[in-house]
Design an enzyme around this catalytic site. Structure first.
Site, PDB file in Angstrom:
ATOM      1  CG  HIS A  47      46.925  -6.197  19.280  1.00 48.96           C
ATOM      2  ND1 HIS A  47      45.665  -6.398  18.771  1.00 48.96           N
ATOM      3  CD2 HIS A  47      47.058  -5.501  20.463  1.00 48.96           C
ATOM      4  CE1 HIS A  47      45.071  -5.255  19.538  1.00 48.96           C
ATOM      5  NE2 HIS A  47      45.785  -4.948  20.417  1.00 48.96           N
ATOM      6  CE1 TYR A  76      43.221 -11.269  12.621  1.00 44.13           C
ATOM      7  CE2 TYR A  76      41.662  -9.416  11.715  1.00 44.13           C
ATOM      8  CZ  TYR A  76      42.191 -10.518  12.672  1.00 44.13           C
ATOM      9  OH  TYR A  76      41.759 -10.003  14.143  1.00 44.13           O
TER      10      TYR A  76
END
Length: 182
Positions: free
Chosen positions: A64, A131
């Site tokens: 992605h 993240y």
């Protein structure tokens, strides 16, 4: 550039490797210093959203690319990470860099906008994958490509990975960018 930030062969992809201080209790480490990233890439990074993905063994997520910069930090277990440059104007378009992050090296990565990110769990236990990103996720700017795209030649270490229905149906690079291939 700091000794704790290493450039890779893909512009905007950095390895963040700060010292680990161990003792009888365990360890402590600073994952990153934002000023080192900003100085290395001559950008400003303002984290606005932190995400946490929990993945079981043999799970593969990706590939992605969102319109955000991000700092990736798997905190336990072992993951194999593949980063793909899908920026059309980049001299390293389609280049792949791979990393294994585990308890022995415990590095983090800085991934610039336009680079596609994927990972699979290679440990016997689950992985917590954290993240920090500099834009809010709104579902409209994500591009995804097939995890097994033959043009990328990614040598995934897990055979028959567990993959979402969405990721099973992602297009190949040639379908997304037909003008970039003969």
């Amino acid at each position: 550039m700091s000794d704790f930030v290493q450039k890779t062969s893909i512009e905007g992809l950095l390895i963040l490797k700060r010292p680990i201080h161990k003792d009888a209790r365990g360890f402590f480490r600073e994952v990153f210093h934002i000023n080192e990233i900003e100085e290395t890439l001559n950008i400003e990074f303002k984290g606005v959203q932190m995400n946490h993905a929990f993945s079981k063994p043999k799970v593969l997520r990706g590939i992605h690319a969102e319109n955000w910069n991000k700092i990736i930090c798997p905190v336990n277990g072992e993951v194999f990470i593949a980063i793909v440059d899908i920026r059309l104007d980049s001299s390293t378009f389609t280049k792949v860099e791979t990393f294994t992050i585990n308890d022995q090296n415990r590095i983090a990565l800085f991934v610039s906008k336009g680079l596609a990110n994927s990972y699979c769990v290679t440990s016997e236990g689950s992985v917590d994958y954290i993240y920090l990103v500099d834009a809010y996720y709104d579902w409209t700017d994500t591009r995804a490509i097939a995890w097994d795209d033959p043009d990328l030649k990614i040598n995934w270490p897990v055979k028959n990975p567990i993959i979402s229905e969405r990721d099973r149906n992602n297009p190949k690079l040639r379908e997304l960018f037909p003008g970039k291939f003969p």
